[in-house]
Design a protein around this motif. Sequence first.
Motif, PDB file in Angstrom:
ATOM      1  N   CYS A 135       0.868  -1.176   0.000  1.00 57.03           N
ATOM      2  CA  CYS A 135       0.000   0.000   0.000  1.00 57.03           C
ATOM      3  C   CYS A 135       0.902   1.223   0.000  1.00 57.03           C
ATOM      4  O   CYS A 135       1.801   1.333   0.843  1.00 57.03           O
ATOM      5  CB  CYS A 135      -0.898  -0.002   1.233  1.00 57.03           C
ATOM      6  SG  CYS A 135      -1.862   1.521   1.452  1.00 57.03           S
ATOM      7  N   ILE A 136       0.687   2.126  -0.954  1.00 55.02           N
ATOM      8  CA  ILE A 136       1.472   3.360  -1.039  1.00 55.02           C
ATOM      9  C   ILE A 136       0.563   4.530  -0.683  1.00 55.02           C
ATOM     10  O   ILE A 136      -0.456   4.753  -1.344  1.00 55.02           O
ATOM     11  CB  ILE A 136       2.078   3.562  -2.440  1.00 55.02           C
ATOM     12  CG1 ILE A 136       2.986   2.385  -2.811  1.00 55.02           C
ATOM     13  CG2 ILE A 136       2.877   4.862  -2.495  1.00 55.02           C
ATOM     14  CD1 ILE A 136       2.366   1.399  -3.746  1.00 55.02           C
ATOM     15  N   SER A 137       0.922   5.252   0.368  1.00 52.96           N
ATOM     16  CA  SER A 137       0.153   6.419   0.827  1.00 52.96           C
ATOM     17  C   SER A 137       1.040   7.652   0.699  1.00 52.96           C
ATOM     18  O   SER A 137       1.787   7.983   1.628  1.00 52.96           O
ATOM     19  CB  SER A 137      -0.295   6.239   2.278  1.00 52.96           C
ATOM     20  OG  SER A 137      -1.073   5.076   2.430  1.00 52.96           O
ATOM     21  N   PRO A 138       1.006   8.342  -0.438  1.00 52.14           N
ATOM     22  CA  PRO A 138       1.935   9.455  -0.684  1.00 52.14           C
ATOM     23  C   PRO A 138       1.884  10.563   0.351  1.00 52.14           C
ATOM     24  O   PRO A 138       2.880  11.253   0.569  1.00 52.14           O
ATOM     25  CB  PRO A 138       1.498   9.970  -2.064  1.00 52.14           C
ATOM     26  CG  PRO A 138       0.806   8.816  -2.707  1.00 52.14           C
ATOM     27  CD  PRO A 138       0.125   8.092  -1.588  1.00 52.14           C
ATOM     28  N   MET A 139       0.731  10.746   1.003  1.00 50.34           N
ATOM     29  CA  MET A 139       0.615  11.817   1.988  1.00 50.34           C
ATOM     30  C   MET A 139       1.187  11.428   3.351  1.00 50.34           C
ATOM     31  O   MET A 139       1.309  12.266   4.242  1.00 50.34           O
ATOM     32  CB  MET A 139      -0.848  12.237   2.152  1.00 50.34           C
ATOM     33  CG  MET A 139      -1.500  12.773   0.883  1.00 50.34           C
ATOM     34  SD  MET A 139      -0.670  14.248   0.224  1.00 50.34           S
ATOM     35  CE  MET A 139       0.176  13.554  -1.199  1.00 50.34           C
ATOM     36  N   ASP A 140       1.525  10.159   3.527  1.00 51.11           N
ATOM     37  CA  ASP A 140       2.188   9.712   4.755  1.00 51.11           C
ATOM     38  C   ASP A 140       3.687   9.851   4.521  1.00 51.11           C
ATOM     39  O   ASP A 140       4.354   8.921   4.081  1.00 51.11           O
ATOM     40  CB  ASP A 140       1.815   8.257   5.059  1.00 51.11           C
ATOM     41  CG  ASP A 140       2.413   7.765   6.368  1.00 51.11           C
ATOM     42  OD1 ASP A 140       3.225   8.504   6.967  1.00 51.11           O
ATOM     43  OD2 ASP A 140       2.084   6.646   6.792  1.00 51.11           O
ATOM     44  N   PHE A 141       4.222  11.016   4.810  1.00 49.92           N
ATOM     45  CA  PHE A 141       5.590  11.326   4.415  1.00 49.92           C
ATOM     46  C   PHE A 141       6.630  10.538   5.204  1.00 49.92           C
ATOM     47  O   PHE A 141       7.744  10.340   4.735  1.00 49.92           O
ATOM     48  CB  PHE A 141       5.846  12.827   4.556  1.00 49.92           C
ATOM     49  CG  PHE A 141       4.943  13.664   3.686  1.00 49.92           C
ATOM     50  CD1 PHE A 141       5.075  13.646   2.309  1.00 49.92           C
ATOM     51  CD2 PHE A 141       3.941  14.437   4.250  1.00 49.92           C
ATOM     52  CE1 PHE A 141       4.233  14.400   1.499  1.00 49.92           C
ATOM     53  CE2 PHE A 141       3.095  15.193   3.450  1.00 49.92           C
ATOM     54  CZ  PHE A 141       3.243  15.174   2.065  1.00 49.92           C
ATOM     55  N   ASP A 142       6.288  10.086   6.409  1.00 51.15           N
ATOM     56  CA  ASP A 142       7.257   9.343   7.212  1.00 51.15           C
ATOM     57  C   ASP A 142       7.445   7.919   6.704  1.00 51.15           C
ATOM     58  O   ASP A 142       8.565   7.415   6.651  1.00 51.15           O
ATOM     59  CB  ASP A 142       6.821   9.312   8.679  1.00 51.15           C
ATOM     60  CG  ASP A 142       6.893  10.684   9.321  1.00 51.15           C
ATOM     61  OD1 ASP A 142       7.766  11.474   8.910  1.00 51.15           O
ATOM     62  OD2 ASP A 142       6.074  10.970  10.209  1.00 51.15           O
TER      63      ASP A 142
END
Length: 330
Positions: free
Chosen positions: A137-144
């Motif tokens: 799962c790639i969540s671009p807004m989860d920068f950490d």
Amino acid sequence: MPVKWLLIAAAAVHLAAASSPPEPITTIDVGVRENMQTGTVQPPLPKLTAEQSERINFGKYAVPPTLQSLLDLRQELGDPERLYDAVYFFVNTENFRYFSTPGDVVVFGNVGVDGVHYGFLTDYGTVTDLEEAPIVCISPMDFDRPVRIVAKNLKDFLRLSLTDANLVLNPFGTEAEYLAAQERWAEEEKASPYQRTEEEKQARLEVIHELQKRISLPELGLSAFSYVQKTSEERGRQVTIRTLDGLGVTTPLEQGRLHEEFKVSKDEPIDLSKLKAYLAGAPRASKLALLRDLQITRVLPNEKELQPLLLEEMQLLGLKDEAARIQASY
């Protein structure tokens, strides 16, 4: 924004837009948005057709049978929203990716909110069959930590999504945290103005029934939370070198070689002369680890000298598919 609301909001937005033709998903648009967000405007890349984009996304791989069954079902249903309502993601085989999407991920779906998307992790082309590839799962807004392994393969992923899609989207440190979130989401759902009608509930169950007729989904054998935790732990035992994105690399080091780390961070500039010297002699596995670290710490489109250097090195490493995905995405 709780993910339970994210799912409900996503459904509402897409249902509201269903009467008008959907905008085509193009990787070029994603790249342009990323550059504009950072204040850098680059000349647009040639626009790809859907077929060209899919070819770049899959590279040497064929569409696996389970994904093909989903594509066939979507086609027969006639409305992509109907399949989305069942599995909570849009099936998408184009090269839909953000700068944080690993180059060795083949994308197969997106949530429709905040750029969240799913893909097969090929471990730099070493996976022989996407049917058995781990799912990320790639969540671009989860920068950490934008990338997480969530399932061992696509069938397990579908079972997990049908069990609790929120667990796929959210990382939890403990099962107690997960159960507390479930209770909170249940209360929020009761108060939500976005309630399914009985007809909508029945329509969703019919799609799920049809999906399970076509695809034999295994039981997880554990609670959904325990399954995700165990999958993550097993991945940790498989990696030979850990990386900043949490995925690591599974390529073994050559006999007699030790890992040579090239440290990078979001806050420190990269000395290109030192990087070139490193690439000239580092073990292959170490170079692959560096590629992961650079993708997670840099917006490559804005790196005028670094990106061409990395793409050239990827070609030398035989990573033509991975280089093509990155180059076509920005």
